[in-house]
Design a protein around this motif. Sequence first.
Motif, PDB file in Angstrom:
ATOM      1  N   TYR A  19       5.792  -0.961  -4.606  1.00 13.39           N
ATOM      2  CA  TYR A  19       5.679   0.525  -4.245  1.00 13.39           C
ATOM      3  C   TYR A  19       5.816   1.269  -5.521  1.00 13.39           C
ATOM      4  O   TYR A  19       6.275   0.836  -6.569  1.00 13.39           O
ATOM      5  N   ILE A  40      -3.537  10.670  -0.893  1.00 11.61           N
ATOM      6  CA  ILE A  40      -3.348   9.488   0.045  1.00 11.61           C
ATOM      7  C   ILE A  40      -3.771   9.705   1.523  1.00 11.61           C
ATOM      8  O   ILE A  40      -4.321   8.697   2.201  1.00 11.61           O
ATOM      9  N   ALA A  52       4.351   3.905   3.545  1.00 11.49           N
ATOM     10  CA  ALA A  52       5.235   4.800   2.908  1.00 11.49           C
ATOM     11  C   ALA A  52       6.652   4.465   3.053  1.00 11.49           C
ATOM     12  O   ALA A  52       7.040   4.382   4.333  1.00 11.49           O
ATOM     13  N   TYR A  58       4.904   4.311  -2.265  1.00 15.61           N
ATOM     14  CA  TYR A  58       3.771   3.974  -1.487  1.00 15.61           C
ATOM     15  C   TYR A  58       3.196   2.814  -2.020  1.00 15.61           C
ATOM     16  O   TYR A  58       3.266   2.260  -3.225  1.00 15.61           O
TER      17      TYR A  58
END
Length: 323
Positions: A19, A40, A52, A58
């Motif tokens: 992430y 995004i 997310a 993300y």
Amino acid sequence: MATTTRERLISLLSDSGDYKSGQKLSEKLGCSRTAVWKHIEELRKEGYVVEAVQKKGYRITTRPNNLLPGEIKHQLDTEKLGQEIHYEESVSSTQEIAHQHALNDAPEGTIIIADEQISGRGRLGRSWHSPKGSGVWMSVILRPNIPPQKAPQLTLLAAVSVVQGIEQVTGVDAVIKWPNDILIDGKKAVGILTELQAEADRVNSVIIGIGINVNTAAFPDEISNIATSLKIASGNEIERANLVRSILEKMEKLYNLYLEHGFSPIKLLWEGSAASLGKRVRVRTITGELFGKAQGITEEGVLLVEDDLGTLHRVYSADIELT
């Protein structure tokens, strides 16, 4: 061509699968967190699944099977080929666009790639079935310091590159039918068209058009008995950007080998993947037909065919059919 913010974002979100926080992405990309969020959302519209998670950030979990520059450049290991990419959703022909870019001094290694060709073409002005979202339709611009008569060697080099790329990505055995077709299970899966921008004694650019039936599930009746696709041959959906990356990487290695050592090592590789060598062929030229056994190619890439009387013929341009 400079890497776009979108391409850098794809790379960051794909890197190691970890992430990435909005703050870290903002700092890496040099834009606001709001701009990151907007990018995004655009990626999601293009088919990327971006996960997310609060307090984590993300990451991309699913990538679309598209040919956008960011997808092709992701993990692309080349110095020149594919470093500049011009993508179009639909074009008449990537060759036509490539000619214009070449005339406008596009750097060597530039590729033009499209999701669909309306007027795709092959050798001798023939049309090429290029439906939307199913194949790879691209043109590569090279600028070798060679005399024009040696340019056909690059068609053979491209064919070897494509065979190697197909085998690496799909595991499917592909063979080359001189000069520019690649066959799988006896049916055509790839066509290659090489065109020149040249003066009397030097090449300004060589434009190599490559059309690959990748995920085509069915063909028009008039070609269904002679055409196939990588999906039909392998039984699997093929990631098109991954295939393009593999072909470009193979092509750059072979091209560098060619520039340093000439055609001889390419000739050996080509003959190792050739469908017709040692077999009886029918040769159709504008002047007539010839039957005989394909014996190999010369250092210039000319096909050698021995007829039934033992005479060796040099074939410069023809349609070849295994008999």
